[in-house]
Design a protein around this motif. Structure first.
Motif, PDB file in Angstrom:
ATOM      1  N   HIS A  13       0.823  -1.219   0.000  1.00 47.65           N
ATOM      2  CA  HIS A  13       0.000   0.000   0.000  1.00 47.65           C
ATOM      3  C   HIS A  13       0.857   1.270   0.000  1.00 47.65           C
ATOM      4  N   LEU A  14       1.677   1.385  -1.030  1.00 50.81           N
ATOM      5  CA  LEU A  14       2.651   2.481  -1.054  1.00 50.81           C
ATOM      6  C   LEU A  14       2.047   3.781  -1.599  1.00 50.81           C
ATOM      7  N   ALA A  15       2.513   4.880  -1.051  1.00 47.29           N
ATOM      8  CA  ALA A  15       2.110   6.218  -1.498  1.00 47.29           C
ATOM      9  C   ALA A  15       3.196   7.195  -1.056  1.00 47.29           C
ATOM     10  N   ARG A  16       3.501   8.164  -1.921  1.00 47.60           N
ATOM     11  CA  ARG A  16       4.556   9.129  -1.561  1.00 47.60           C
ATOM     12  C   ARG A  16       4.267   9.848  -0.259  1.00 47.60           C
ATOM     13  N   ARG A  17       2.968  10.075   0.032  1.00 50.84           N
ATOM     14  CA  ARG A  17       2.586  10.882   1.190  1.00 50.84           C
ATOM     15  C   ARG A  17       2.621  10.094   2.503  1.00 50.84           C
ATOM     16  N   LEU A  18       2.847   8.770   2.430  1.00 47.52           N
ATOM     17  CA  LEU A  18       2.743   7.929   3.623  1.00 47.52           C
ATOM     18  C   LEU A  18       4.108   7.341   3.988  1.00 47.52           C
ATOM     19  N   GLY A  19       4.925   8.182   4.598  1.00 51.77           N
ATOM     20  CA  GLY A  19       6.297   7.809   4.930  1.00 51.77           C
ATOM     21  C   GLY A  19       6.440   6.558   5.780  1.00 51.77           C
ATOM     22  N   PRO A  20       5.565   6.335   6.786  1.00 50.23           N
ATOM     23  CA  PRO A  20       5.727   5.121   7.605  1.00 50.23           C
ATOM     24  C   PRO A  20       5.613   3.827   6.787  1.00 50.23           C
ATOM     25  N   LEU A  21       4.773   3.834   5.754  1.00 51.20           N
ATOM     26  CA  LEU A  21       4.652   2.629   4.918  1.00 51.20           C
ATOM     27  C   LEU A  21       5.891   2.459   4.034  1.00 51.20           C
ATOM     28  N   THR A  22       6.450   3.569   3.577  1.00 52.59           N
ATOM     29  CA  THR A  22       7.705   3.503   2.818  1.00 52.59           C
ATOM     30  C   THR A  22       8.817   2.970   3.708  1.00 52.59           C
ATOM     31  N   ASP A  23       8.838   3.407   4.967  1.00 54.53           N
ATOM     32  CA  ASP A  23       9.854   2.908   5.905  1.00 54.53           C
ATOM     33  C   ASP A  23       9.738   1.384   6.054  1.00 54.53           C
ATOM     34  N   ASN A  24       8.510   0.891   6.233  1.00 52.05           N
ATOM     35  CA  ASN A  24       8.335  -0.561   6.358  1.00 52.05           C
ATOM     36  C   ASN A  24       8.790  -1.286   5.088  1.00 52.05           C
ATOM     37  N   PHE A  25       8.503  -0.692   3.922  1.00 51.43           N
ATOM     38  CA  PHE A  25       8.940  -1.321   2.674  1.00 51.43           C
ATOM     39  C   PHE A  25      10.464  -1.316   2.573  1.00 51.43           C
ATOM     40  N   ASN A  26      11.075  -0.253   3.018  1.00 45.19           N
ATOM     41  CA  ASN A  26      12.544  -0.190   2.951  1.00 45.19           C
ATOM     42  C   ASN A  26      13.197  -1.222   3.868  1.00 45.19           C
ATOM     43  N   ARG A  27      12.571  -1.505   5.027  1.00 47.10           N
ATOM     44  CA  ARG A  27      13.118  -2.556   5.907  1.00 47.10           C
ATOM     45  C   ARG A  27      12.997  -3.910   5.196  1.00 47.10           C
ATOM     46  N   LEU A  28      11.874  -4.103   4.546  1.00 45.42           N
ATOM     47  CA  LEU A  28      11.660  -5.342   3.788  1.00 45.42           C
ATOM     48  C   LEU A  28      12.668  -5.446   2.629  1.00 45.42           C
ATOM     49  N   ALA A  29      12.922  -4.336   1.971  1.00 39.18           N
ATOM     50  CA  ALA A  29      13.891  -4.329   0.859  1.00 39.18           C
ATOM     51  C   ALA A  29      15.291  -4.669   1.361  1.00 39.18           C
ATOM     52  N   PHE A  48      -1.312   2.393  -2.307  1.00 34.39           N
ATOM     53  CA  PHE A  48      -2.231   2.672  -1.203  1.00 34.39           C
ATOM     54  C   PHE A  48      -3.650   2.690  -1.736  1.00 34.39           C
ATOM     55  N   ASP A  49      -3.886   3.401  -2.829  1.00 29.94           N
ATOM     56  CA  ASP A  49      -5.196   3.346  -3.477  1.00 29.94           C
ATOM     57  C   ASP A  49      -5.106   3.970  -4.864  1.00 29.94           C
ATOM     58  N   ALA A  50      -4.727   3.166  -5.849  1.00 31.21           N
ATOM     59  CA  ALA A  50      -4.501   3.682  -7.196  1.00 31.21           C
ATOM     60  C   ALA A  50      -5.755   4.229  -7.878  1.00 31.21           C
ATOM     61  N   PRO A  51      -6.954   3.621  -7.674  1.00 34.62           N
ATOM     62  CA  PRO A  51      -8.116   4.186  -8.369  1.00 34.62           C
ATOM     63  C   PRO A  51      -8.367   5.653  -8.028  1.00 34.62           C
ATOM     64  N   THR A  52      -8.050   6.085  -6.796  1.00 34.26           N
ATOM     65  CA  THR A  52      -8.250   7.493  -6.425  1.00 34.26           C
ATOM     66  C   THR A  52      -6.952   8.289  -6.445  1.00 34.26           C
ATOM     67  N   SER A  53      -5.809   7.616  -6.554  1.00 36.58           N
ATOM     68  CA  SER A  53      -4.517   8.293  -6.532  1.00 36.58           C
ATOM     69  C   SER A  53      -3.536   7.554  -7.447  1.00 36.58           C
ATOM     70  N   PRO A  54      -3.648   7.784  -8.774  1.00 36.54           N
ATOM     71  CA  PRO A  54      -2.855   7.004  -9.739  1.00 36.54           C
ATOM     72  C   PRO A  54      -1.348   7.077  -9.501  1.00 36.54           C
ATOM     73  N   ASP A  55      -0.873   8.155  -8.889  1.00 37.19           N
ATOM     74  CA  ASP A  55       0.569   8.259  -8.636  1.00 37.19           C
ATOM     75  C   ASP A  55       1.062   7.172  -7.673  1.00 37.19           C
ATOM     76  N   ASP A  56       0.152   6.597  -6.865  1.00 37.36           N
ATOM     77  CA  ASP A  56       0.572   5.538  -5.944  1.00 37.36           C
ATOM     78  C   ASP A  56       1.190   4.363  -6.709  1.00 37.36           C
ATOM     79  N   LEU A  57       0.649   4.063  -7.894  1.00 44.74           N
ATOM     80  CA  LEU A  57       1.220   2.964  -8.698  1.00 44.74           C
ATOM     81  C   LEU A  57       2.619   3.328  -9.171  1.00 44.74           C
ATOM     82  N   ALA A  58       2.800   4.574  -9.619  1.00 39.29           N
ATOM     83  CA  ALA A  58       4.121   5.004 -10.096  1.00 39.29           C
ATOM     84  C   ALA A  58       5.141   4.949  -8.958  1.00 39.29           C
ATOM     85  N   PHE A  59       4.707   5.368  -7.764  1.00 41.65           N
ATOM     86  CA  PHE A  59       5.614   5.334  -6.617  1.00 41.65           C
ATOM     87  C   PHE A  59       5.977   3.885  -6.256  1.00 41.65           C
TER      88      PHE A  59
END
Ligand SMILES: [Fe+2]
Ligand SMILES: [Fe+2]
Length: 276
Positions: A13-29, A48-59
Motif C-alpha cells: 500500500h505504497l504512497a509518496r505521502r505515507l512515509g511510515p509505509l515507505t519505511d516498512n517497505f525499505n526494511r523489507l527491501a 495505497f489506493d490507485a483508483p483514487t490516486s494514480p501516482d501511488d502505482l508510479a511510486f
C-alpha cells in the motif's frame, strides 16, 4: 535448478505521502537484499489506493525497481478496483478495464506462468473474477491452456484474494463477501484447477498471516508489508503482524517460512489517518 527460493510480499500500500509505509517497505527491501531470493512475488495492493490516486502505482513501481532481485506482480483491489459480489455492497471502486490497463502499463502484466525447480507457478488477477469483463473470460481460457501443459508438475497458485475462509463452499455473507474470491467464480476456478496437482494457494488481502491445509492444498495468507487493520474493522482470523513469506521449492516438495524483516513496525491503519 534443484531449488527455487521465492519471497512473497503483499499489501505494501505504497504512497509518496505515507512515509511510515515507505519505511516498512525499505526494511523489507533490506531483508531481501540480505537474503537474495531467486524471485520476489508481490501479491497485490502495491498502491495505497490507485483508483483514487494514480501516482501511488508510479511510486510503488519506483520502489520495486530498486529491489536487487527479479519481481513479478499481481494486482489487488487497491490497484485495479474490487470484485462485484452477489451479497456484499457495490464496491466504491469496481474493477474496470481502464484500471487493469493502468496496472499493466506500470507493471507489465496482471497474470503469469513460469516453471522452476520442477514446479509450475501461476499468478492470477483475482479482481476480474465475477466482473464479466472480457479480461475475466480471457484469463479463464488462458489458465486452462497453461494447466494443460504442466506435464504433471506440482502447481503453486498466487493471487490477491484468499479463495475462502475455511472451505470452498463457505456461504458468502454481506459483510465478508469482499474478502474472498466471489461465487460463482470461486467454484469455476476450483473446477479448472481440479485436474492438476495443485499444492499451494498463496494470497494476501486480509492483512493477516495465516497458514492452513484444506485437503491436499496448503493455503498461505501473506501478511501486509505495511499496516494492520484494527479489530473494530476486521476480526482476528490469523495473526495480525506485518512481514513477508519465504518459500523454498524443490522437485515434489516445498517449505514455508513466516518472516518479519528486522525493523518492520506494526502500523495501525488508524495511525495513517486516511481510511481505505
Ligand atoms: Fe490490502
Ligand atoms: Fe486487498
Amino acid at each position: 535448478m534443484r531449488e527455487f527460493r521465492l519471497t512473497q510480499i503483499s499489501d505494501a500500500h505504497l504512497a509518496r505521502r505515507l512515509g511510515p509505509l515507505t519505511d516498512n517497505f525499505n526494511r523489507l527491501a533490506e531483508h531481501i537484499d540480505a537474503s537474495r531470493p531467486d524471485l520476489v512475488v508481490n501479491s497485490g495492493d502495491l498502491a495505497f489506493d490507485a483508483p483514487t490516486s494514480p501516482d501511488d502505482l508510479a511510486f510503488a513501481r519506483e520502489l520495486h525497481d530498486a529491489l536487487p532481485v527479479p519481481c513479478r506482480y499481481l494486482p489487488g483491489n487497491h490497484d485495479v478496483g474490487d470484485n462485484p459480489t452477489e451479497f456484499g455492497p457495490v464496491p466504491s471502486e469496481p474493477v474496470s478495464e481502464r484500471h487493469c490497463q493502468a496496472f499493466i502499463t506500470a507493471f507489465g502484466e496482471d497474470r503469469w506462468r513460469f516453471d522452476a525447480a520442477g514446479w509450475c507457478f501461476i499468478g492470477l488477477n483475482s479482481l476480474v473474477m465475477n466482473s464479466a469483463l472480457a479480461r475475466e473470460a480471457e484469463q479463464v481460457d488462458w489458465l486452462a491452456s497453461e494447466l494443460a501443459t504442466t506435464k504433471g508438475q506440482p502447481v503453486a497458485l498466487f493471487l490477491h484474494k484468499p479463495l475462502f475462509l475455511n472451505t470452498p463452499d463457505d456461504p458468502e455473507l454481506e459483510n465478508t463477501a469482499i474478502r474472498y474470491v466471489p461465487m460463482p467464480a470461486r467454484c469455476h476456478l476450483l473446477d479448472i484447477v481440479s485436474g492438476c496437482d495443485l499444492r499451494l494457494i498463496a494470497c494476501g488481502h486480509l492483512h493477516q498471516r495465516r497458514d492452513f491445509t484444506h485437503r491436499t492444498v496448503r493455503h498461505v495468507w501473506a501478511p501486509s508489508a505495511g499496516f494492520l487493520i484494527p479489530d473494530a474493522i476486521q476480526e482476528r482470523i490469523g495473526t495480525k503482524e506485518v512481514g513477508l513469506v519465504e518459500y523454498r521449492f524443490q522437485p515434489d516438495s516445498f517449505e514455508v517460512r513466516h518472516v518479519r524483516a528486522p525493523g518492520q513496525v506494526d502500523i495501525d491503519l488508524n495511525a495513517l489517518r486516511r481510511p481505505t
